[in-house]
Design an enzyme around this catalytic site. Sequence first.
Site, short mmCIF file in Angstrom:
data_model
loop_
_atom_site.label_atom_id
_atom_site.label_comp_id
_atom_site.label_asym_id
_atom_site.label_seq_id
_atom_site.Cartn_x
_atom_site.Cartn_y
_atom_site.Cartn_z
N LYS A 1 -1.24 -1.24 2.12
CA LYS A 1 -1.49 -1.62 3.52
C LYS A 1 -2.35 -2.88 3.57
O LYS A 1 -2.10 -3.78 4.38
CB LYS A 1 -2.19 -0.45 4.25
CG LYS A 1 -1.22 0.69 4.54
CD LYS A 1 -1.90 1.96 4.97
CE LYS A 1 -0.88 3.11 5.04
NZ LYS A 1 -1.45 4.42 5.31
N ASP B 1 -2.00 4.31 13.92
CA ASP B 1 -1.12 5.31 13.30
C ASP B 1 -0.31 6.06 14.36
O ASP B 1 0.68 6.73 14.04
CB ASP B 1 -1.94 6.32 12.49
CG ASP B 1 -1.86 6.07 10.99
OD1 ASP B 1 -0.91 5.41 10.56
OD2 ASP B 1 -2.76 6.54 10.26
N GLN C 1 -7.00 7.16 6.31
CA GLN C 1 -5.96 7.57 5.37
C GLN C 1 -5.98 9.09 5.19
O GLN C 1 -7.02 9.67 4.89
CB GLN C 1 -6.19 6.85 4.01
CG GLN C 1 -5.11 7.11 2.99
CD GLN C 1 -3.74 6.58 3.42
OE1 GLN C 1 -3.60 5.49 3.95
NE2 GLN C 1 -2.71 7.38 3.21
#
Length: 278
Positions: free
Chosen positions: A52, A119, A96
């Site tokens: 990422k 997200d 995460q």
Amino acid sequence: MARLIDGKKIAAQIKEEVKGEVEELLAQGRKICLAVVQVGEDPASSVYVRNKQRACEYVGIKSVLKKLPDETKEEELLAVIKDMNQDDGIQGILVQLPLPAHIEEDKVIRAISPEKDVDGFHPENVGRLCIGEKGFLPCTPAGVIKLLKYSGIEIEGKECVVVGRSNIVGKPMSLLLLRENGTVTVVHSRTKNLQEITKRADILIVAMGKPMFITAEYVKEGAAVIDVGIHRKEDGHLCGDVDFESVKETAAYITPVPGGVGPMTIAMLMRNCVLAAE
Ligand code: NDP
């Protein structure tokens, strides 16, 4: 013999588009910074976080990594997120997953400001998706829709079957297909006659977390098969939830693992970062 859907190539095209948009935003004096929070040292998570960050660097988005030790208390993590929510220098926040077992994931997801939730997991963004309002879309299912569209596979009026009903893949996937006017069925571990249902699918999306489970017997001749699953085999190679070698003979389109859905997830994250900055 199925045509291969090249997720790497399509993701690269999307990243090029995003790069241009980032340049424009920066030229207008806007800031784009993604904050990534990683708790613990899970090796798979470290790889995802690194990928990422690399993608951010490539498209010109600033990224900051906040690494916290495994034993971090839930309230400490929530305090870090609170600070990031209030920081004008941060436009997107990503925690995460998975988190260590002593931390409640739901609580952490809810703590992220919905305006910075790149997200797309916050209940407000999930609700927006459900009622068809603009908001952050979860990256993996949004990436699958892009894969289908870039490959010229029409969704409208098609029989779409989603295998799996998780909050991060299966459920939002089914909502997105519905938004595209597909006729959607969701199957899960309690479904009876799984094979009968998957065999009806013009578009079969598999997100079940079971290595190479879906063989040709589950697939209609000429279907488009999208494999979201990702597993490391004993020999070190990656595989998906679909038995690629068997299904490629029956399907008309198929995604490989690696190089299918995976790269799209990161490309769509970059898209969401641009949306956050806008
Ligand atoms: P989950 O384990 O959260 O969900 C799996 C789903 O599959 C559940 O709904 C479960 O049903 C269903 N399922 C399990 N076994 C069966 C069965 N025998 N028959 C029918 N349905 C079944 O997984 P995720 O959704 O998080 O992830 C799915 C896969 O996708 C994993 O391999 C994961 O690693 C991968 N993944 C890949 C991403 C990428 O970027 N490429 C991103 C996210 C995930 P029930 O609800 O009844 O338990």
